[in-house]
Design a protein around this motif. Sequence first.
Motif, short mmCIF file in Angstrom:
data_model
loop_
_atom_site.label_atom_id
_atom_site.label_comp_id
_atom_site.label_asym_id
_atom_site.label_seq_id
_atom_site.Cartn_x
_atom_site.Cartn_y
_atom_site.Cartn_z
N HIS A 411 0.82 -1.16 0.02
CA HIS A 411 -0.05 -0.28 0.24
C HIS A 411 0.96 1.49 0.21
N LEU A 412 0.64 2.63 -0.15
CA LEU A 412 0.82 4.19 -0.03
C LEU A 412 0.17 4.21 0.78
N GLN A 413 0.56 4.62 2.20
CA GLN A 413 0.17 5.08 3.05
C GLN A 413 -1.51 5.18 3.09
N GLY A 441 -12.14 -5.69 2.47
CA GLY A 441 -13.17 -5.53 3.70
C GLY A 441 -13.01 -4.66 4.62
N PHE A 442 -11.86 -2.95 4.40
CA PHE A 442 -11.83 -2.27 5.14
C PHE A 442 -10.71 -0.97 4.45
N ARG A 443 -11.25 0.11 4.95
CA ARG A 443 -10.15 1.02 4.92
C ARG A 443 -8.82 1.20 5.03
N GLY A 444 -8.11 1.62 4.96
CA GLY A 444 -6.86 2.56 5.69
C GLY A 444 -5.94 1.15 5.97
N GLN A 445 -4.67 1.39 6.54
CA GLN A 445 -3.25 1.14 7.08
C GLN A 445 -3.46 -0.39 7.54
N SER A 450 -5.02 -7.05 6.71
CA SER A 450 -4.98 -7.24 5.28
C SER A 450 -4.59 -9.02 5.48
N MET A 451 -3.95 -9.01 5.92
CA MET A 451 -3.33 -10.60 6.21
C MET A 451 -4.65 -11.74 5.96
N HIS A 452 -5.75 -11.35 7.11
CA HIS A 452 -6.58 -12.22 7.56
C HIS A 452 -7.43 -12.22 6.09
#
Length: 707
Positions: A411-413, A441-445, A450-452
């Motif tokens: 990702h980028l920030q 599934g969601f937004r953000g870092q 994300s791996m889940h």
Amino acid sequence: MADPSSYRPRPGDIPDSPGVYRFRDEHRRVIYVGKAKSLRQRLANYFQDLAGLHPRTRSMVTTAASVEWTVVSTEVEALQLEYSWIKEYDPRFNVKYRDDKSYPYLAVTMNEDFPRVQVMRGHKKKGVRYFGPYAHAWAIRDTVDLLLRVFPVRTCSAGVFKNAARTGRPCLLGYIGKCSAPCVERVSAEEHRELAEEFCDFMTGRTATYIRRLEKRMTEAAEEMEYERAARLRDDIGALKKAMEKNAVVLADATDADLIAVAEDELEAAVQIFHVRGGRVRGQRGWVTDKVEEITTGALVEHALQQLYGEETGDAVPKEVLVPALPDPVEPVQEWLAGRRGAQVSLRIPQRGDKKALMETVRRNAQQSLALHKTRRASDLTTRSRALEEIADALCLDSAPLRIECYDISHLQGEDVVASMVVFEDGLARKSEYRRFQIKGFRGQDDVRSMHEVITRRFRRYLAEKEKTGEWTDGDRPGDGLGEGLGDTPADGLAGGPADGTGNGLKDEEGRPKRFAYPPQLIVVDGGRPQVAAARRALDELGIDDIAVCGLAKRLEEVWLPAEEDPVVLPRTSEGLYLLQRVRDEAHRFAITYQRSKRAKRLRSSPLDDVPGLGETRKQALIKHFGSVKKLRAATIDQICEVPGIGRKTAETVAAALAQAAPAAPAVNTATGEIMEDDDGASGTAAGAPGEPVTAGVPDRRRGQDR
């Protein structure tokens, strides 16, 4: 495994002065040699808490059973002694460059009564002039064959020379004019040695003198109407120029320099050296070495300098050495080089001009050498089998993991969050099985979340395929909350299109894209304990317990297992670690490539992209007619209809779409940071038209770095 505290010397016993130290194992074998400006400070670094040491340093100090040192007067003496001991003891934990003596040289045996030109390998001998090294022996023979027309120096062996002297008949080269035949006294020993000196002068770069001399003699012969001699001189000049063309001019100022470049990763490093004499590349060599110790690029350069010039003196050490990074400290190394040469030596990093451009060429050669080495290593069946067995042993698997899947988040920030899945089967990349994901599934870092999500989606599809083929036995259909339609795409984003370009590798027998039908024996995630725990939790939630999970943390190349407090540290020489590293790096490459493509597509997006039925040609026509999206948004339906190819229904659709879309942020030229006004049409690229690269909002360089 020894405890370093058992042989740690008292700090007061270690002198605070320059010196060289040796670590020995329980059998008194020297396993590591190092130098230090202050022995006390350097050795103290080895006897700190083992958890704080680099894994390779930790392995060395736990293998050692004692340490000893020798005090010297200066850092230059320490450098010389370190080189001597590395050559003498060949310690297993020191960086060693392989194949140092395998490169062929063009040698002139000036230590003989009748000097001979020949190809030589191995250690250099006193009194012999060397030129090169060359990549291939045939390149030397081609050069010599051209030069013998002008400098007919002896090339025969001692046996052939003695036999010709005994019989009074020269060899074939003597008859065809490519040898001055000192064996039958056509020339004296002094005349033949003068020819050899001229040959050496030409090879060292003093070419213009001989070319001008021959041209003058050719002109004189022509004026005297000795046309046969003039023609022979003309052919000699052509032969010299052809030999010179084999070594193109790279530095215009007739520079004598060696250029050293390094390409490296966590486990190995490739070194390439170009030898430039008289502004021409006269030789090239390169090595690949295992990084058996924690080492910087500057330290790798220092080891390469020791290897190159440790046994050289005089002109064999050039007056200029260009490197990618300077040793720390650099002064002792410069002083040592000056001592070997007998004159000042410039050791520096090229900053601009031809030398920097040539250094870039040397760097590319180093990168290609490392890539070729890795390719050869990966393609070896025995090596791959050993790597899989080592992984199975280290991770306590029941069998070798013939199919390995690796996942990485990019990702980028927190923007354009994507993931990649790469597949290795039998130790080789299976590019047709690569997949990439958009995190929706969601937004953000949040790399862990994300791996889940990615692991859940991948294995929901696996369970669905299992049910479809009748292999599902639990009776419960997997839920589809994170299943189809969330942006999972085959490699390169082509439905059914494989990454290797074969066209049909991702389709089943009915022509439909394959999904995730095959389970791996091992899942590797790019990350440490949190990412591994997330992957294991996703599998547990799906009821999958027959797939192993591990993570490879890039900082120290540690292998993390679920529910384990401490990582598994594979040996540096482990083929299993090398394979895991290749899998992880490939997943990272694939993820970051997808993330960058998504970002570029987003930055080039336009409100017109969402207009149904409006293709690229008509979008370009609209932008060309009105000049910008801002002016198009202000136009009436009748004005839009004036554009060729745009009917009233399409015009109404365009107007409605632009009315609903929010105005774009000001476009910014990424090259200058300048805000581009819509009124002058300069923001055409952001709206889908060709032109200067612009982005919405701030310049890309201010948004952070790719992960």
